[in-house]
Design an enzyme around this catalytic site. Structure first.
Site, PDB file in Angstrom:
ATOM      1  N   ARG A 194      11.609   2.113   2.144  1.00 58.37           N
ATOM      2  CA  ARG A 194      11.173   1.761   3.911  1.00 58.37           C
ATOM      3  C   ARG A 194      11.884   0.477   4.406  1.00 58.37           C
ATOM      4  NH1 ARG A 194       5.815  -0.409   5.770  1.00 58.37           N
ATOM      5  NH2 ARG A 194       4.964   1.620   4.891  1.00 58.37           N
ATOM      6  N   HIS A 249       6.906   7.749  10.717  1.00 59.29           N
ATOM      7  CA  HIS A 249       6.079   7.169   9.394  1.00 59.29           C
ATOM      8  C   HIS A 249       5.638   8.319   9.046  1.00 59.29           C
ATOM      9  CE1 HIS A 249       4.255   5.434   6.087  1.00 59.29           C
ATOM     10  NE2 HIS A 249       3.585   4.412   6.803  1.00 59.29           N
ATOM     11  N   LYS A 251      21.304 -10.144  -1.777  1.00 62.17           N
ATOM     12  CA  LYS A 251      22.476 -10.820  -1.422  1.00 62.17           C
ATOM     13  C   LYS A 251      23.361 -10.639   0.037  1.00 62.17           C
ATOM     14  CE  LYS A 251      22.137 -11.984  -6.116  1.00 62.17           C
ATOM     15  NZ  LYS A 251      21.907 -10.989  -7.962  1.00 62.17           N
ATOM     16  N   ARG A 258       1.110  -1.628  -0.046  1.00 62.67           N
ATOM     17  CA  ARG A 258      -0.123  -0.503  -0.278  1.00 62.67           C
ATOM     18  C   ARG A 258       0.726   1.170  -0.128  1.00 62.67           C
ATOM     19  NH1 ARG A 258      -3.981   0.818   3.707  1.00 62.67           N
ATOM     20  NH2 ARG A 258      -4.119  -1.936   3.675  1.00 62.67           N
ATOM     21  N   THR A 259       2.027   1.216   1.373  1.00 62.12           N
ATOM     22  CA  THR A 259       2.564   2.621   0.937  1.00 62.12           C
ATOM     23  C   THR A 259       3.831   2.538  -0.160  1.00 62.12           C
ATOM     24  OG1 THR A 259       2.252   1.954   3.407  1.00 62.12           O
ATOM     25  CG2 THR A 259       4.596   3.705   2.115  1.00 62.12           C
TER      26      THR A 259
END
Lengths: 306, 420
Positions: free
Chosen positions: A105, A133, A83, A55-56
């Site tokens: 994020r 946030h 990796k 959603r973000t």
């Protein structure tokens, strides 16, 4: 204008208000047939997502595209990150590609602060660990202002797992900056230590949801993860729901005009009853729509769009 | 080699000449002695660190016995106790002898290995403490540093067992159930930064338990890197009752606070974490009062990639050997008796290092360091002798320059530079 948006504390009242006003202009655009603005044509916005958050990410992606920016989605899964590439090396790669803004994020609190040391472009925090946030707080403030007409003097109850909530931290900071009175509600195990001193002196704390509701203009329910139960923050989902869940009976204690918010994703039946989530008081779907406008405003202003 | 140090102030006393010959302090000059101008310098017994991480074997990219020894000598040290959390762990006579031998080969300080209390630092089974004690390394301090000996029965047994060879258990006091996922001191700053807190009580609860255990079995206990005001009170009460407990504090816990975490730079991440101003004040007072016996560095070198990352991914720890004395001088000023006691005599006594921490009088082993207290120096990480660069003091101007260090009469540092 500030260069980075790492914390809601980066925003003073005039800057925050400018973002909300700009978001309103962006929202007006979405009613038009052609939704795109040429403001960020030729600029590159990277969505650097170390955690799954559809959603973000799509909200930021839609925002950047409506401003005509080139968007690169860099997801940790299936990339060099899986990796074992370090954040610094990823940052240097993005830097070499000429990213004008990096939306990050990350599961580690403070990752955007570290990233800002290694890239020249703007860094936008799209959620870092249990820290902040800030664009969620901006869209929440935008939603409150458009529903209730003001933020100054508004009484906002934020209910639930404040300790682990980046949404709560950013909201306390931003809403207090904009003149609202925030009360944090939850079991004492989920309210962080010295929270008023840490975030905003005026912040109040209550362990009694029923006592807070009649005097609230906004009640914001936070997602409560059931894994907290295993860690003895509370005994059971049932008991949590009984003491801190917003059901129909509790909703009736709210004043007539009050709204119910949730940053999503919801645990229906746990912190919020389905009837409440789907009631006219609920702004949950609006919050999602407002998210795009607010993120457009943030990118536009940080990148100095014309 | 013989030395004549002219006009040096021993522990702040009036200037006098100091003669070193055949490894000891002599009462008369040797005609072939090399002359060192001691004007303006203060002579201290060589410093002793009871808590150093030299990383060898295992993490030679971060530090080796040799580079750590050089850093120690440059910091005014003549002996360091090397912690057991190497790879392999120093939990057998073989590993402690290897570290001891590497120290002898480097020849810059006496490297006294610390043995692990439990096999692999796993907290389950007691390591062969007696074998380490009777090895060439002559181990007297045992510690699972980094991990706490959490099991109370095992801790009790270890405290009892080492009595047979006058050993001491050095405990890293941390109740792990209270510090799961912890990143920094639990308080106002951790709430603001959204980092999981390391509550002071997790340290205090273990110290309280351990002083009671030590009292019960009549053993010696040493508490590593005390970091909270509450721990100081527990220790104060235990000492007043006559419990045989000693304690150390690091230079960083005497100077820095948790506010430094604000920018998420992991150079400030350390375990136990930086605490509050109130804790710093209590620790300083405790060192003055003798409730805390020694300053220990907890010198913890880390490779660049282990610090140039997200805070929660970074390893905890910071460098300390080359800056410890300047930090202590900056806090307490030229209190030379206090410094000699807390940084040399008491640590030598705790570690059982005869020959270190002695008086600078004729016949004593010539383990000493010369300090210019009027010099000031800006800490430049690139100039450090340690292989790592994780100093939290970069850019700070600190008083005191270590001009020379002597180990059994041989110079390890001259004119502020290591001789080898």
């Amino acid at each position: 204008m500030i260069k980075h948006l790492r914390s809601a504390a980066d925003l003073d009242a005039p800057t925050a208000t400018l973002i909300l006003d700009t978001a309103a202009e962006m929202a007006a655009l979405s009613g038009r047939e052609v939704k795109k603005l040429p403001a960020l044509r030729g600029r590159t916005v990277v969505n650097l997502f170390y955690e799954d958050s559809t959603r973000t990410r799509i909200s930021f992606e839609a925002a950047a595209k409506r401003l005509s920016a080139d968007v690169i989605n860099f997801s940790a899964k299936g990339s060099s990150v899986s990796k074992g590439e370090s954040l610094k090396d990823t940052a240097l790669t993005l830097q070499a590609m000429g990213a004008d803004a990096v939306v990050i994020r990350h599961s580690a609190s403070g990752a955007p602060h570290r990233l800002a040391n290694w890239v020249d472009g703007s860094v936008v925090n799209a959620g870092d660990g249990t820290h902040e946030h800030p664009t969620q707080a901006l869209l929440d403030a935008y939603t409150m202002r458009s529903r209730l007409g003001r933020l100054d003097g508004l009484k906002v109850a934020i209910v639930g797992d404040v300790l682990h909530s980046r949404v709560a931290r950013s909201n306390v900071l931003l809403l207090t900056t904009l003149g609202a009175q925030v009360t944090l509600v939850g079991p004492p195990t989920l309210i962080p230590l010295d929270v008023a001193a840490a975030l905003a002196e005026k912040t109040q704390v209550s362990y009694d949801l029923d006592a807070v509701l009649p005097d609230s203009d906004v009640v914001m329910m936070l997602r409560v993860q059931t894994e907290r139960m295993q860690d003895s923050y509370f005994p059971s989902a049932r008991e949590y729901s009984r003491r801190y869940g917003l059901d129909v009976a509790r909703m009736k204690k709210l004043p007539e005009h009050a709204i119910v918010m949730h940053p999503g994703p919801m645990n229906r039946g746990m912190e919020i009853a389905p009837e409440v989530a789907d009631s006219p008081r609920s702004t949950i779907v609006e919050q999602v729509a407002n998210g795009v406008s607010v993120r457009m405003a943030v990118l536009y202003l940080l990148l100095g769009g014309k | 080699m013989a030395y004549l140090i002219k006009g040096v102030s021993i522990l702040g006393a009036a200037p006098a000449d100091l003669f070193l010959k055949d490894g000891v302090i002599s009462d008369k000059a040797d005609k072939d002695a090399e002359i060192i101008d001691g004007t303006g310098l203060v002579a201290l017994p060589g410093l002793v660190d009871v808590h150093t991480h030299l990383r060898e074997p295992g993490r030679e990219d971060a530090e080796t016995v040799e580079t750590g020894s050089r850093a120690a000598a440059l910091g005014g040290y003549t002996a360091v106790c090397a912690m057991a959390n190497t790879s392999p762990v120093a939990d057998t006579a073989g590993v402690v002898e290897q570290v001891w031998r590497l120290g002898r080969e480097a020849g810059l300080v006496d490297v006294q290995p610390i043995g692990a209390v439990t096999v692999g630092l796993a907290g389950k089974q007691m390591a062969e403490l007696g074998a380490m004690a009777t090895s060439a390394a002559n181990v007297r301090i045992f510690s699972d540093d980094g991990f706490c000996v959490a099991d109370p029965k095992l801790m009790r047994r270890a405290l009892e067992y080492v009595k047979a060879f006058d050993g001491v258990i050095a405990q890293h006091a941390e109740e792990h159930r209270l510090t799961e996922g912890a990143q920094m001191h639990e308080g106002e700053v951790s709430t603001r930064l959204g980092l999981t807190g390391w509550p002071a009580v997790a340290e205090e609860a273990i110290i309280a338990r351990d002083v009671l255990l030590a009292e019960h079995v009549g053993s010696r206990l040493h508490v590593c890197h005390v970091s909270t005001a509450g721990s100081v009170e527990v220790l104060r009460q235990a000492k007043a009752r006559g419990v045989r407990v000693t304690a150390e504090v690091t230079p960083h816990h005497l100077l820095l606070t948790d506010e430094l975490a604000a920018g998420y730079d992991p150079v400030y991440k350390v375990n136990p974490p930086l605490r509050t101003r109130r804790d710093v004040d209590a620790l300083r007072q405790a060192l003055l009062d003798g409730v805390i016996d020694v300053v220990a560095t907890d010198h913890a070198p880390h490779a660049v990639q282990d610090k140039e990352c997200e805070w929660s991914h970074a390893r905890p720890g910071m460098l300390g050997l080359e800056t410890a004395l300047p930090i202590v001088l900056s806090i307490f000023g030229p209190q030379w008796e206090l410094i000699a006691d807390r940084m040399s005599r008491a640590p030598a006594r705790i570690a059982g290092l005869a020959g270190h921490g002695g008086d600078l009088t004729a016949g004593s082993p010539a383990n000493l360091t010369l300090v210019d207290p009027s010099a000031r120096r800006v800490v430049d990480p690139s100039e450090l002798a340690s292989r790592s660069r994780n100093t939290p003091y970069a850019g700070m101007t600190l008083p005191g320059r270590i001009v020379a260090t002597f180990l059994r009469g041989e110079a390890t540092v001259l004119d502020g530079k290591a001789v080898k």
